[in-house]
Design an enzyme around this catalytic site. Structure first.
Site, PDB file in Angstrom:
ATOM      1  NE  ARG A   1      -0.765   4.039  -2.356  1.00  0.00           N
ATOM      2  CZ  ARG A   1      -1.935   4.579  -2.737  1.00  0.00           C
ATOM      3  NH1 ARG A   1      -3.062   4.146  -2.204  1.00  0.00           N
ATOM      4  NH2 ARG A   1      -1.970   5.549  -3.628  1.00  0.00           N
TER       5      ARG A   1
ATOM      6  CE  LYS B   1       0.558   3.183 -10.296  1.00  0.00           C
ATOM      7  NZ  LYS B   1      -0.265   4.049  -9.429  1.00  0.00           N
TER       8      LYS B   1
END
Ligand code: UD1
Ligand code: CA
Length: 487
Positions: free
Chosen positions: A19, A26
């Site tokens: 995402r 991340k």
């Protein structure tokens, strides 16, 4: 830890972080000058763990070296497919030397940048003092959507954790959640890992099922509630990343204000986690203090400065400046609109003024470069003043060369110092000089020839132009449209 048990910490960081929509994994996204996983490892270090195992996934070549740069002894365990937190911990466990599978095992996530070492320590100590098989670091949240819920019986005893997708409506209403951080007795964890199944809504091996298993084994289980739940919050996308970064910054600023630093506008001030500020420093609006910047007592920084790895001396004043790897001496003055590049070292009481760029330049105590100049690869002695619009021509197109200017020299406006060149102590230069040869101490160097006025040049060379009209009118006082004194 103050207890006798050894601590092993497992940090889960194999999730792809899709995402984030980023080339960068991340947990490597930075907040306050440190990667998210860097913050977690920093907190973990407070436990003085015997061993740290990091579980990394597909982008291990990005994350692995980053982790080992911070913790050279960390063990890396690679989880090829993300089959759940239980699976990830099993991979970590298998990567450990059997002799290290002892004491207390703490499981944390790599994407919780607000986590503090003190909280981990308090949790681990509570776990040990209570002698539990498993402890849950829990928190009460307004919106528990997405989290595992902590289940308790009528007496308040913890009975298990149920994941969002497996929860009944009644269970889903519980607001006490599993933060994700768990503590285990190593012996129990060793026996529990092979017993975890993926018989659930997500088809994953849930580490959280270990709570029920511990109860089945007749071991104590329990939850330790963290008041400051944000410490366990992760960032899954860039909106959450920005929010957590703002929150982390707010916490850093609050700490410095409580330490005696004035921050006029916390909303526009950003201070990295490794920056150090002394008492009575004042930060004006629009300032970023980055990296390992240090600001000494009574210095005033801002408005509108970005300082990265800069040392600002006591009582110095820095205004609208961009600086990196530079030293600004005590009582010195920099700005507005100054650009200090790496290797700039401004002495006490010195000045780098408006529209001045410096690089690899040692500017002595009380020396001044006040206006519109480039100072590269230079040494300027104490008390020397550099005239406006001076260029240190350090680059001949192939190599860089140094200019050395002595003490208490006075160089005039619009000089060019063609390096390599030495300008002696107490010397001077004339305006507009191009200095190519060394100047002995005490000499005045003048390179421009005497001025020659070529009379009538404009009328002869540019007849019929506005310049020529002005020239002829200017030569005749009666025709001057605006006499200079009334302009
Ligand atoms: C997990 C917990 C849940 C808790 C929540 C807190 C389980 C089953 N559930 O849920 O109770 O409330 O975290 O945020 O443990 N990871 C791996 N490998 C995997 C799966 C995950 O390394 O195979 C890592 C992820 O990178 C992440 C962490 O483990 O750092 C948690 O994974 P995630 O998928 O976010 O777990 P949740 O379903 O949110
Ligand atoms: Ca999650």
């Amino acid at each position: 830890m103050s207890t006798t048990s050894t601590v092993t910490v497992i940090v889960l960081a194999a999730g792809g972080g899709t995402r984030m929509k980023s080339k960068t994994m991340k947990v490597l996204h930075p907040i306050s000058g440190r990667s998210m996983i860097g913050h977690v490892l920093h907190a973990v270090a407070a436990l003085e763990p015997h061993r740290v195992v990091a579980v990394v996934g597909s982008q291990r070549e990005q994350v692995g070296p980053h982790i080992q740069a911070q913790l050279p002894n960390a063990v890396l365990a690679v989880q090829e497919t993300q089959d759940g937190t239980g699976h990830a911990v099993r991979i970590a466990w298998e990567a450990l030397d059997p002799a290290d599978r002892a004491g207390t095992v703490l499981v944390a996530y790599g994407d919780t940048p607000l986590l503090e070492g003190e909280s981990l320590r308090a949790f681990a100590e509570d776990h040990l003092a209570a002698g539990r098989g498993v402890s849950i670091l829990s928190g009460v949240v307004a919106d528990p959507q997405g989290y595992g819920r902590v289940l308790r019986d009528s007496t308040g005893e913890v009975t298990g954790i149920v994941e969002q997708n497996d929860a009944t409506e009644e269970q889903a209403a519980v607001t006490e959640i599993n933060s994700g951080i768990l503590a285990f007795d190593a012996g129990f964890l060793d026996s529990a890992l092979p017993r975890l199944t993926n018989d659930n809504a997500k088809g994953e091996y849930y580490l959280t099922d270990a709570v029920q298993l511990a109860r089945d084994d007749g071991l104590a289980v329990g939850a330790f509630s963290i008041e400051d739940v944000l410490q366990t919050e992760g960032a899954n996308d860039r909106v959450q990343l920005a929010w957590l970064a703002k929150e982390k910054n707010r916490r850093i600023l609050n700490r410095w204000m409580k330490e005696g630093v004035t921050i006029i506008d916390p909303d526009t001030t950003w201070v990295d986690v490794d920056v150090r500020l002394e008492h009575d420093v004042a930060i004006l609006p629009g300032v970023q203090l980055l990296g390992t910047t240090v600001v000494a007592e009574d210095a005033v920084v801002g408005p509108d400065c970005t300082l990265k790895d800069v040392e600002v001396g006591e009582g110095a004043r820095v205004v609208r400046t961009h600086a990196e790897l530079a030293v600004i001496g005590a009582g010195a003055s920099v700005g507005p609109f100054s650009y200090l590049r790496p290797g700039t070292d401004l002495g006490a009481g010195g000045k780098i003024g408006a529209f001045v760029e410096t690089k690899n330049a040692r500017i002595g105590d009380g020396a001044k470069v006040p206006h519109l100049s480039y100072v590269g690869d230079a040494e300027i002695g104490e008390g020397t003043n550099i005239g406006a619009g001076t260029i240190f021509a350090n680059y001949d197109g192939v190599e860089k060369h140094r200019t050395v200017i002595g003490r208490h020299a006075r160089t005039a406006s619009n000089n060019t110092f063609v390096a390599p060149v030495n300008i002696g102590d107490g010397s001077g230069t004339g305006a507009g000089s191009v200095i190519r040869e060394d100047v002995p101490p005490g000499a005045l160097a003048v390179s421009a020839g005497p001025q020659r006025n070529i009379e009538g040049w404009t009328l002869r060379k540019r007849p019929g132009t506005a310049q020529a009209d002005a020239a002829s009118a200017g030569a005749d006082p009666a025709r001057r449209p605006n006499p200079p004194e009334t302009r």
